[in-house]
Design a protein around this motif. Structure first.
Motif, mmCIF file in Angstrom:
data_model
loop_
_atom_site.group_PDB
_atom_site.id
_atom_site.type_symbol
_atom_site.label_atom_id
_atom_site.label_comp_id
_atom_site.label_asym_id
_atom_site.label_seq_id
_atom_site.Cartn_x
_atom_site.Cartn_y
_atom_site.Cartn_z
ATOM 1 N N GLU A 164 -26.251 -41.373 24.822
ATOM 2 C CA GLU A 164 -25.570 -42.619 24.465
ATOM 3 C C GLU A 164 -24.141 -42.339 24.014
ATOM 4 O O GLU A 164 -23.210 -43.083 24.346
ATOM 5 N N LEU A 165 -23.957 -41.264 23.270
ATOM 6 C CA LEU A 165 -22.605 -40.879 22.860
ATOM 7 C C LEU A 165 -21.768 -40.514 24.082
ATOM 8 O O LEU A 165 -20.590 -40.880 24.180
ATOM 9 N N ALA A 182 -22.013 -41.724 27.030
ATOM 10 C CA ALA A 182 -21.616 -42.974 27.680
ATOM 11 C C ALA A 182 -20.463 -43.631 26.935
ATOM 12 O O ALA A 182 -19.535 -44.177 27.555
ATOM 13 N N SER A 183 -20.493 -43.581 25.614
ATOM 14 C CA SER A 183 -19.401 -44.161 24.825
ATOM 15 C C SER A 183 -18.101 -43.407 25.051
ATOM 16 O O SER A 183 -17.026 -44.004 25.150
ATOM 17 N N ARG A 200 -17.250 -41.706 27.740
ATOM 18 C CA ARG A 200 -16.756 -42.066 29.077
ATOM 19 C C ARG A 200 -16.051 -43.418 29.048
ATOM 20 O O ARG A 200 -14.978 -43.592 29.648
ATOM 21 N N ALA A 201 -16.646 -44.393 28.353
ATOM 22 C CA ALA A 201 -16.055 -45.731 28.301
ATOM 23 C C ALA A 201 -14.703 -45.716 27.604
ATOM 24 O O ALA A 201 -13.755 -46.390 28.036
ATOM 25 N N LEU A 202 -14.575 -44.943 26.530
ATOM 26 C CA LEU A 202 -13.315 -44.896 25.789
ATOM 27 C C LEU A 202 -12.218 -44.191 26.565
ATOM 28 O O LEU A 202 -11.036 -44.523 26.417
ATOM 29 N N LEU A 252 -15.292 -44.162 17.794
ATOM 30 C CA LEU A 252 -16.635 -43.614 17.619
ATOM 31 C C LEU A 252 -16.996 -43.473 16.149
ATOM 32 O O LEU A 252 -18.187 -43.516 15.784
ATOM 33 N N GLU A 306 -19.116 -46.052 14.853
ATOM 34 C CA GLU A 306 -20.475 -46.052 15.385
ATOM 35 C C GLU A 306 -21.328 -44.974 14.703
ATOM 36 O O GLU A 306 -22.416 -44.653 15.171
#
Length: 262
Positions: free
Chosen positions: A92-93, A95-96, A98-100, A158, A161
């Motif tokens: 999940e991290l 994916a975050s 990559r999105a950022l 992050l 989060e």
């Protein structure tokens, strides 16, 4: 029946730590310093590690499932190659991240079998010995301080989060110029200068450390062990004023100065 609200994660601080070599575990002081430091931190939901020992461009994401450690050192006693650190992966991290970082011209690659190197697992063994916090390691895509500051800024969300962002290097690092005893002058001078620049929040001086610091080129003949500091500084943002130095002093002549923002 109303479902209880899940509390929002605490905003995490951001760290730069001097990670030590495998014999760190045998030092009479340093493991306890790292353990005491982590005990004072909020519990992270996950840890994002940027280590001096993985340079890869474009930026790479390491294993998101458990993978063998990378024993990236030579000539040590056999028991250092038997150390395990089976922390969960952090898909999940990943994916975050990559999105950022997703933007034209800034590709992100995956290297799914790349485990944690000693710049990541050596301090984590002391700080989170239960290995129960998910960990993701990403590469250093450059050694340019300004670009690494920008990377840190992009990763900073992050922290909200519950992610602990850790830049892992060594505040001075010149193994070829070490003496058998004592602290070399170049190491002491650079450590003092760096400590003063950090305390003064003089980011411009730190960015230009090779020119502005005493003995900068001796303290870091190659800059990969100072480079993770700039990811930390970028991610710190306005928390540069909320600074502490949980670990300082020297180990085998090298500065083990480590800082926390927030």
């Amino acid at each position: 029946m109303t479902t209880p609200a899940v509390p929002a994660p605490a905003r995490m601080p951001v760290l730069y730590l001097s990670h030590g070599a495998p014999p760190l575990a045998d030092d009479p002081l340093w493991p306890a310093e790292l353990a005491a430091w982590s005990a004072e931190l909020p519990r992270p939901r996950a840890i994002l590690m940027v280590s001096a020992h993985w340079e890869e461009a474009p930026l790479a994401l390491g294993a998101t499932e458990r993978a063998p450690l990378v024993y990236d050192f030579w000539g040590f006693p056999e028991h250092y190659y038997r150390v395990r650190y089976d922390a969960p992966g952090a898909p999940e991290l990943a994916a975050s991240v990559r999105a950022l970082l997703k933007a034209p011209g800034t590709p992100v690659q995956d290297i799914p079998d790349r485990g944690l190197d000693h710049g990541a697992y050596v301090p984590l063994v002391e700080m989170y010995p239960a290995a129960d916090v998910p960990v993701l390691q990403i590469s250093l895509p450059t050694l340019d301080p300004a670009r690494l500051m920008d990377l840190g800024r992009r990763l900073a969300p992050l922290r909200d989060e519950g992610v602990l962002i850790v830049g892992s290097g060594f505040f001075t690092h010149n193994l070829a110029a070490l003496r058998h005893t004592g602290v070399p002058g170049w190491s002491a001078e650079f450590d003092a200068w760096g400590g003063e620049a950090l305390a003064a929040r003089d980011v411009d001086a730190l960015l230009d450390f090779e020119a502005k610091s005493p003995a900068g080129r001796l303290a870091h003949p190659r800059t990969e062990h100072f480079a993770p500091l700039f990811v930390t500084l970028g991610a710190a943002g306005s928390d540069l004023d909320a600074q502490s130095t949980p670990v300082d002093g020297f180990w085998m002549g090298l500065s083990k100065r480590s800082v926390q923002f927030g």
